[in-house]
Design a protein around this motif. Structure first.
Motif, PDB file in Angstrom:
ATOM      1  N   SER A 118      -3.197  -4.156   9.316  1.00 45.38           N
ATOM      2  CA  SER A 118      -3.022  -2.720   9.089  1.00 45.38           C
ATOM      3  C   SER A 118      -4.337  -2.005   8.815  1.00 45.38           C
ATOM      4  CB  SER A 118      -2.072  -2.488   7.911  1.00 45.38           C
ATOM      5  OG  SER A 118      -2.653  -2.952   6.696  1.00 45.38           O
ATOM      6  N   ARG A 119      -5.405  -2.784   8.594  1.00 41.36           N
ATOM      7  CA  ARG A 119      -6.730  -2.246   8.306  1.00 41.36           C
ATOM      8  C   ARG A 119      -6.731  -1.416   7.021  1.00 41.36           C
ATOM      9  NH1 ARG A 119      -8.022  -0.382  14.544  1.00 41.36           N
ATOM     10  NH2 ARG A 119      -8.175  -2.474  15.407  1.00 41.36           N
ATOM     11  N   LYS A 120      -5.939  -1.882   6.051  1.00 44.92           N
ATOM     12  CA  LYS A 120      -5.869  -1.241   4.752  1.00 44.92           C
ATOM     13  C   LYS A 120      -6.565  -2.098   3.698  1.00 44.92           C
ATOM     14  CE  LYS A 120      -1.525   1.176   5.751  1.00 44.92           C
ATOM     15  NZ  LYS A 120      -0.098   1.385   5.363  1.00 44.92           N
ATOM     16  N   GLU A 157      -7.254   2.911  -2.770  1.00 46.32           N
ATOM     17  CA  GLU A 157      -6.746   2.368  -1.521  1.00 46.32           C
ATOM     18  C   GLU A 157      -7.393   3.129  -0.379  1.00 46.32           C
ATOM     19  OE1 GLU A 157      -2.531   2.600  -1.213  1.00 46.32           O
ATOM     20  OE2 GLU A 157      -2.140   1.062  -2.735  1.00 46.32           O
ATOM     21  N   TYR A 164       0.849  -1.191   0.000  1.00 47.36           N
ATOM     22  CA  TYR A 164       0.000   0.000   0.000  1.00 47.36           C
ATOM     23  C   TYR A 164       0.887   1.245   0.000  1.00 47.36           C
ATOM     24  CZ  TYR A 164      -3.910  -3.070   1.118  1.00 47.36           C
ATOM     25  OH  TYR A 164      -4.862  -4.055   1.068  1.00 47.36           O
ATOM     26  N   GLY A 188      -9.826   7.132   2.045  1.00 51.18           N
ATOM     27  CA  GLY A 188      -9.054   6.579   0.958  1.00 51.18           C
ATOM     28  C   GLY A 188      -8.745   7.569  -0.142  1.00 51.18           C
ATOM     29  N   GLN A 194      -7.631  -2.440  -0.620  1.00 49.01           N
ATOM     30  CA  GLN A 194      -7.664  -2.010  -2.026  1.00 49.01           C
ATOM     31  C   GLN A 194      -9.055  -2.326  -2.560  1.00 49.01           C
ATOM     32  OE1 GLN A 194      -5.620  -4.244  -5.128  1.00 49.01           O
ATOM     33  NE2 GLN A 194      -4.826  -2.330  -6.006  1.00 49.01           N
ATOM     34  N   CYS A 250      -7.438  -7.026   1.305  1.00 51.31           N
ATOM     35  CA  CYS A 250      -7.543  -6.366   2.608  1.00 51.31           C
ATOM     36  C   CYS A 250      -6.511  -6.953   3.553  1.00 51.31           C
ATOM     37  CB  CYS A 250      -8.950  -6.543   3.184  1.00 51.31           C
ATOM     38  SG  CYS A 250      -9.201  -5.722   4.779  1.00 51.31           S
ATOM     39  N   VAL A 300      -2.021   5.389   1.309  1.00 53.29           N
ATOM     40  CA  VAL A 300      -2.825   5.616   2.512  1.00 53.29           C
ATOM     41  C   VAL A 300      -2.022   5.600   3.807  1.00 53.29           C
ATOM     42  CG1 VAL A 300      -4.999   4.832   1.533  1.00 53.29           C
ATOM     43  CG2 VAL A 300      -3.420   3.154   2.516  1.00 53.29           C
ATOM     44  N   ASP A 301      -0.726   5.811   3.729  1.00 51.46           N
ATOM     45  CA  ASP A 301       0.060   5.939   4.961  1.00 51.46           C
ATOM     46  C   ASP A 301      -0.364   7.210   5.688  1.00 51.46           C
ATOM     47  OD1 ASP A 301       1.462   3.638   4.484  1.00 51.46           O
ATOM     48  OD2 ASP A 301       3.064   4.651   3.395  1.00 51.46           O
ATOM     49  N   ALA A 308      -7.986   3.111   4.254  1.00 54.16           N
ATOM     50  CA  ALA A 308      -7.620   2.591   5.569  1.00 54.16           C
ATOM     51  C   ALA A 308      -8.564   3.168   6.613  1.00 54.16           C
ATOM     52  CB  ALA A 308      -6.168   2.936   5.911  1.00 54.16           C
TER      53      ALA A 308
END
Length: 490
Positions: free
Chosen positions: A143-145, A173, A60, A185, A147, A139, A63-64, A175
């Motif tokens: 990290s709860r991220k 993306e 990912y 996102g 796509q 998913c 979405v940091d 999170a």
């Protein structure tokens, strides 16, 4: 890859995978080509293929430290949601929400029509979308991220819930934002050459913890452009919402705001002589919701539904929790919707694709009367022009329903009215609509099945008696429904 197709046609499949492990390398492009000469019967033109990579080493990138409030959006949050459900309340977490299913939400355009570009896809698709569809691709629970794909189906195709092609789809993306309890996102455009283009679209998704008559949406969100307002690809902010819940969250509650108004406008608690001694469904009974038919003053008919949402403070689906509630007067909230046919006149010169009403009120268990105040969502089109939805509500609507007794001698059905409390000169006024259930109650159905089983048993015993030479007073007496049908044995 080379292989054989239908009728032994020779084909070659070519797929190109990117070495990039980020969102920019997540698309696969290729062709399926015929190896026959063009003059051959089995020849076909090359077929272009586009797909999604399932690279297990995906990283990912967009979405940091995600935040739904990054970038210039302008204005305040028009959803006006104060409290959102935390991730711990959302059943099995964010991956359960985006588990590969397609979730569809209704779009609500907030910008003035014509002042800015309205469509997030510009004019490339040739229509203004009514819906947005989300589908999770991958998913990471830790990290709860996520796509995901975001599609904008063509409303004129009649297949609103079918995921559209790549020209009407974004790849994104997202999170979970722990601070504000929402999903945030960034979305990117998909280009014709199967590459990922500009990533300048923001998105958010919220799950309100408190619902009410005016804030009735179980899921709300918005998308916006991060570009400058003068950029050709800039578009005004777009909200989206849904009646449906993709899960049954813990902690969700309903706040009643119009109960006193209902008490003042409805004659509740007055038992008639006709209804005396009869019992009616409990507030959590399956009979409290039904598919219905609506008839206007011109005799035209529309079909729809009437569904409970909350009984008191508990979700209607959690019926077992309500069986200890024996109050006569129950606060209830409902969702009501119907689709008017083209010749169904409803209010002023407006064309409604779908009418939906959120309602709340009081149900009297001793009389079977439900009386509610409703808010009609004003999503309409005037004079066949593609108007922009403004999200306003008409809360001057009253709904009254008389439920049938549980053990009625005849197959009685629920009946009632939906009427406007406005003056006839008001542009939002509409003539009273007569509603009726299009099916009998579950109790009536069970009793009917029991009677039918009894009659079938009588036929089996009677006919068995004939076979073995045992007659009842010299003949076999059958129930009338069998004597008048092909079941009667001459």
């Amino acid at each position: 890859m080379v292989g054989l197709g239908k009728n032994y046609s020779k084909v070659v499949l070519k797929l190109n995978y990117s070495k990039n492990n980020t969102i920019y390398g997540s698309l696969i492009d290729g062709t399926l080509e015929s190896l026959h000469m063009e003059s051959d019967y089995n020849y076909f033109e090359p077929i272009v293929i586009m797909g999604l990579s399932q690279n297990p080493n995906y990283q990912y990138q967009l979405v940091d430290n995600v935040s739904c409030f990054s970038g210039e959006r302008g204005g305040r949050d028009k959803n006006n949601i104060d409290i959102n459900l935390s991730l711990s309340k959302l059943d099995r977490g964010v991956c359960f929400i985006f588990d590969g299913r397609t979730s569809v939400y209704e779009l609500e355009y907030w910008s003035d029509y014509g002042s800015v570009n309205c469509s997030p896809l510009g004019g490339s698709i040739g229509y203004l979308p009514n819906w947005i569809a989300f589908r999770g691709v991958r998913c990471d629970q830790h990290s709860r991220k996520v796509q995901l794909l975001m599609g904008f189906p063509n409303p004129s195709s009649g297949m609103e819930f079918e995921f559209p092609g790549p020209n009407a789809t974004l790849i994104a993306e997202g999170a979970w934002d722990e601070k504000d309890n929402q999903f945030c996102g960034v979305a990117c455009r998909i280009l014709a050459n199967a590459s990922v283009g500009d990533c300048s679209i923001g998105l958010s998704l919220k799950f309100p913890a408190v619902l009410s008559l005016r804030n009735w949406r179980s899921t709300v969100g918005e998308i916006w452009s991060k570009k400058d307002v003068n950029d050709s690809e800039y578009f005004g902010r777009i909200g989206f919402q849904s009646w449906e819940r993709p899960f049954d969250p813990q902690g969700l509650r309903y706040e009643y705001t119009e109960i006193e108004e209902v008490r003042n406008s409805c004659a509740l608690g007055e038992e008639t002589a006709e209804g005396k001694g009869k019992s009616y469904p409990d507030g959590f009974s399956l009979d409290m919701g039904f598919d219905m038919l609506l008839r206007n003053t011109e005799g035209k008919v529309a079909s729809g539904f009437l569904r409970p949402q909350f009984v008191g403070d508990v979700l209607y689906v959690q019926q077992d929790e309500l069986k200890s509630n024996h109050s006569r007067m129950l606060n209830m909230s409902y969702r009501i919707g119907f689709t008017p046919p083209p010749d169904f006149r409803f209010g002023a010169d407006a064309i409604y694709k779908f009418v939906h009403i959120s309602a709340e009120g009081i149900y009297d268990r001793d009389t079977g009367v439900l009386c509610m105040i409703g808010c009609r969502h004003l999503d309409f089109q005037l004079n066949d022009q593609n108007s922009i939805k403004n999200g306003s509500l008409d809360c001057e609507t009253r709904i009254k329903v008389q439920f049938p007794p549980l053990h009625a001698e005849q197959a009685e059905i629920a009946k009632g009215t939906i009427e406007s409390r406005r003056s006839k000169s008001d542009p939002l006024y509409f003539e009273s609509l007569q509603l009726s259930s299009n099916s009998i109650t579950t109790t009536q159905a069970k009793e009917s099945i029991w009677k039918m089983k009894l009659e079938i048993t009588m036929v089996v015993i009677c006919c068995g008696g004939l076979i073995f030479g045992v007659l009842f007073r010299g003949r076999c007496i059958l129930p009338k429904r069998f004597r008048d049908s092909t079941y009667y044995w001459q």
